[in-house]
Scaffold this active site. Sequence first.
Site, mmCIF file in Angstrom:
data_model
loop_
_atom_site.group_PDB
_atom_site.id
_atom_site.type_symbol
_atom_site.label_atom_id
_atom_site.label_comp_id
_atom_site.label_asym_id
_atom_site.label_seq_id
_atom_site.Cartn_x
_atom_site.Cartn_y
_atom_site.Cartn_z
ATOM 1 N N TYR A 155 0.821 -1.213 0.000
ATOM 2 C CA TYR A 155 0.000 0.000 0.000
ATOM 3 C C TYR A 155 0.860 1.271 0.000
ATOM 4 C CZ TYR A 155 -4.638 2.075 0.615
ATOM 5 O OH TYR A 155 -5.822 2.762 0.429
ATOM 6 N N LYS A 162 -3.660 7.872 3.509
ATOM 7 C CA LYS A 162 -4.875 7.521 4.274
ATOM 8 C C LYS A 162 -4.734 7.956 5.731
ATOM 9 C CE LYS A 162 -7.442 5.578 1.067
ATOM 10 N NZ LYS A 162 -8.473 6.403 0.395
HETATM 11 P P1 NAD Z 1 -12.449 3.797 -8.164
HETATM 12 O O1 NAD Z 1 -11.280 3.712 -9.077
HETATM 13 O O2 NAD Z 1 -13.749 3.334 -8.687
HETATM 14 O O3 NAD Z 1 -12.604 5.260 -7.568
HETATM 15 C C1 NAD Z 1 -11.519 6.124 -7.388
HETATM 16 C C2 NAD Z 1 -12.021 7.483 -7.840
HETATM 17 O O4 NAD Z 1 -11.060 8.501 -7.561
HETATM 18 C C3 NAD Z 1 -12.306 7.520 -9.349
HETATM 19 O O5 NAD Z 1 -13.647 7.852 -9.577
HETATM 20 C C4 NAD Z 1 -11.404 8.647 -9.839
HETATM 21 O O6 NAD Z 1 -11.984 9.405 -10.883
HETATM 22 C C5 NAD Z 1 -11.258 9.467 -8.571
HETATM 23 N N1 NAD Z 1 -10.143 10.399 -8.683
HETATM 24 C C6 NAD Z 1 -8.817 10.112 -8.737
HETATM 25 N N2 NAD Z 1 -8.122 11.247 -8.927
HETATM 26 C C7 NAD Z 1 -9.039 12.266 -8.979
HETATM 27 C C8 NAD Z 1 -8.946 13.664 -9.174
HETATM 28 N N3 NAD Z 1 -7.771 14.279 -9.366
HETATM 29 N N4 NAD Z 1 -10.093 14.390 -9.176
HETATM 30 C C9 NAD Z 1 -11.307 13.812 -8.995
HETATM 31 N N5 NAD Z 1 -11.448 12.480 -8.820
HETATM 32 C C10 NAD Z 1 -10.319 11.723 -8.813
HETATM 33 O O7 NAD Z 1 -12.028 2.903 -6.877
HETATM 34 P P2 NAD Z 1 -12.713 2.729 -5.446
HETATM 35 O O8 NAD Z 1 -12.070 1.518 -4.876
HETATM 36 O O9 NAD Z 1 -14.185 2.806 -5.552
HETATM 37 O O10 NAD Z 1 -12.136 3.974 -4.633
HETATM 38 C C11 NAD Z 1 -12.946 4.897 -3.934
HETATM 39 C C12 NAD Z 1 -12.326 5.196 -2.576
HETATM 40 O O11 NAD Z 1 -12.425 4.031 -1.752
HETATM 41 C C13 NAD Z 1 -10.858 5.565 -2.621
HETATM 42 O O12 NAD Z 1 -10.603 6.587 -1.679
HETATM 43 C C14 NAD Z 1 -10.174 4.289 -2.179
HETATM 44 O O13 NAD Z 1 -8.902 4.496 -1.620
HETATM 45 C C15 NAD Z 1 -11.176 3.840 -1.138
HETATM 46 N N6 NAD Z 1 -11.032 2.437 -0.723
HETATM 47 C C16 NAD Z 1 -11.037 1.442 -1.640
HETATM 48 C C17 NAD Z 1 -10.879 0.138 -1.230
HETATM 49 C C18 NAD Z 1 -10.844 -0.980 -2.220
HETATM 50 O O14 NAD Z 1 -10.344 -2.066 -1.877
HETATM 51 N N7 NAD Z 1 -11.359 -0.799 -3.429
HETATM 52 C C19 NAD Z 1 -10.732 -0.161 0.147
HETATM 53 C C20 NAD Z 1 -10.745 0.883 1.065
HETATM 54 C C21 NAD Z 1 -10.885 2.182 0.621
#
Ligand code: NAD
Length: 259
Positions: A155, A162
């Site tokens: 990570y 985070k």
């Molecule tokens: P995802 O790729 O679907 O979403 C990530 C989003 O971040 C995308 O929509 C992207 O457009 C946006 N983004 C990135 N840079 C950007 C910018 N400059 N301006 C505007 N938007 C921007 O993936 P996800 O897993 O749904 O991620 C959503 C959140 O959940 C993130 O914060 C991620 O760290 C968190 N998260 C994900 C997981 C997992 O395992 N998928 C676990 C815990 C937390």
Amino acid sequence: MTIRKPLKGKVALVMGVASEESIAWAIAQELTRQGARVILGYQFRFHSRIMQLAPTLPHLISYGRCDVLKDDEVKDFFATIDVPIDIVIHAIAFAPARAFEHRVVRTKDEDFATAMLTSAHSLAKLMNAARKHMPEGGSVITLSYLGGVRVAANYKVMGVAKAALEAYVRELAVDLGPQGIRVNAISAGPIRTLAASGIPDMDRLLEWNREVSPMRRDVTQADVAHCAAFLGSDGAQMITGQTIYVDGGYSIIGVPRTP
Ligand code: NAD
């Protein structure tokens, strides 16, 4: 059967939909099911996907491009919002692929800056714009991961981002509380999404979580969406500054039973 609509009358701004697998998309759908009307803010590179998804959302108010690293875009996006907002979903994170390839000690300044600005500081930046549209107060929910408080394999700089995000949740909760705005994070277990595909060895991570977590199954987008809907509701009125784990209990485990 009567369907409960605890979010009826509320408006939710949802940032971070990139695909059908996005956690933000599941949240937008759940908030809609529970009665909220939604505004979507998205990164322009996902424009064509949004064009397909947005019309499937009943009661959608509007959608617009909003790259959190582009101040003009953020300003223009918020200028188009002419209804009071009650709920803000911040589901945004990014770090360049290179940051996951090298040892942590070799993290480059620009990769650190990109990860922090996009994944942590953007929460404060968005809230500075959104708070002016929240005269009645409301609820802000961001997405974190265990890597912000403990080391999660691969990570790397995102764990640092985070940690900063969760600190921002506490700082913003104190800053915005007097205005009636609550700020919380959901720390989700691993879920297969576009962003997660950038983390090396994701399959092993998912398998390990399944084997070790008390609930013995993958966390789904819907699991996170249900928690987000609760945090957005009036039932969560005195919950703020918290990081709530939706991980099947994985984070409580010290020494796991051998599967
Ligand atoms: P995802 O790729 O679907 O979403 C990530 C989003 O971040 C995308 O929509 C992207 O457009 C946006 N983004 C990135 N840079 C950007 C910018 N400059 N301006 C505007 N938007 C921007 O993936 P996800 O897993 O749904 O991620 C959503 C959140 O959940 C993130 O914060 C991620 O760290 C968190 N998260 C994900 C997981 C997992 O395992 N998928 C676990 C815990 C937390």
